[in-house]
Design an enzyme around this catalytic site. Structure first.
Site, PDB file in Angstrom:
ATOM      1  N   ASP A  85     -15.360  -3.432  -1.891  1.00 49.11           N
ATOM      2  CA  ASP A  85     -15.153  -3.332  -0.502  1.00 49.11           C
ATOM      3  C   ASP A  85     -16.402  -3.130   0.255  1.00 49.11           C
ATOM      4  OD1 ASP A  85     -12.399  -2.936  -1.316  1.00 49.11           O
ATOM      5  OD2 ASP A  85     -12.699  -0.603  -1.563  1.00 49.11           O
ATOM      6  N   ASP A 110       0.961  -1.250  -0.035  1.00 55.02           N
ATOM      7  CA  ASP A 110      -0.081  -0.057  -0.169  1.00 55.02           C
ATOM      8  C   ASP A 110       0.815   1.322   0.062  1.00 55.02           C
ATOM      9  OD1 ASP A 110      -1.934  -1.805   0.217  1.00 55.02           O
ATOM     10  OD2 ASP A 110      -2.956  -1.142   2.077  1.00 55.02           O
TER      11      ASP A 110
END
Length: 238
Positions: free
Chosen positions: A129, A8
């Site tokens: 998500d 990330d």
């Protein structure tokens, strides 16, 4: 099952969030390219990249990092985070990325998703998500009244080949992944599901592998040492 070690990106660094909270960020490395090389050296074949800044504002502030990783490793790369235009998709694919993950834009703009699928086919994946069974967007800051499973089935009908499903409540919490959710998703035919969020042990990976899922993303557990990447790769190859 494919293993996707995750990097990330935030301000050019390797970071992890807890449950998508930008206020709960840990920096694990100042050099993402070296991290990617380490993953490759340990036998990794895929890399899951997320531009956390891009996810919030729809830009590509970490593009040069992604470009360098593609150039300096032989890893297959998928990337998500703020990809909201055809130009951005083309920019990443031209830089050597194998697959681009659409998130917010796939949920909110069906015409854009269709255009991307028509042009790039299986090189387009969708990140779904989930928060309590609903779809979250904009870096998890907004939850829509859209049922996650219905949405995944709709994506399949549109021609999406690969879906990355993250349970926000589990992400970065190191309390195990949502096996019940992925068991349910594994029964949806004709779409490749990648599990993401909360994978914190080899046992988690073993359970997911037994469900015949397409892939699993390994993030925080790899950085804390709770799961050793080499052992995870060996497990999934066995």
């Amino acid at each position: 099952m494919e293993l996707f070690p995750a990097i990330d990106l935030y301000e050019g660094k390797v970071v992890r969030l807890v449950k998508g909270d930008y206020q709960r960020m840990t920096v694990y490395s100042e050099n993402p390219v070296e991290t990617a090389k380490d993953i490759e050296a340990m036998g990794g074949t895929w890399l899951h990249l997320v531009d956390l800044e891009g996810a919030k504002d729809g830009t590509t502030p970490n593009f040069s990092v992604v470009q360098a990783i593609a150039k300096e490793t032989k890893l297959n790369i998928e990337i998500g985070g703020g990809i909201r235009s055809m130009d951005t998709i083309a920019q990443y694919l031209d830089a050597g990325v194998n697959r681009v993950i659409l998130g917010t834009k796939a949920v909110t703009d069906r015409a854009f998703l269709n255009a991307a699928l028509t042009k790039y086919g299986e090189r387009i994946a969708v990140g779904v998500d989930a928060k309590e069974g609903k779809v979250a967007v904009k870096g998890w800051l907004e939850v829509l009244d859209v049922d996650m499973i219905d949405f995944i089935k709709e994506l399949r009908e549109l021609g999406v080949a690969t879906v990355i499903v993250t349970d926000i409540a589990k992400d970065g919490a190191m309390q195990g992944t949502n096996l019940e959710l992925y068991r349910t998703l594994s029964s949806i035919p004709d779409i490749k599901i990648t599990a993401s969020g909360g994978i914190s042990s080899l046992e988690d990976l073993k359970e997911l592998k037994n469900m015949n899922l397409y892939g699993a993303i390994l993030g925080k557990a790899m950085y804390t040492g709770a799961v050793k990447l080499k052992e995870a790769i060996t497990l999934l190859q066995s």
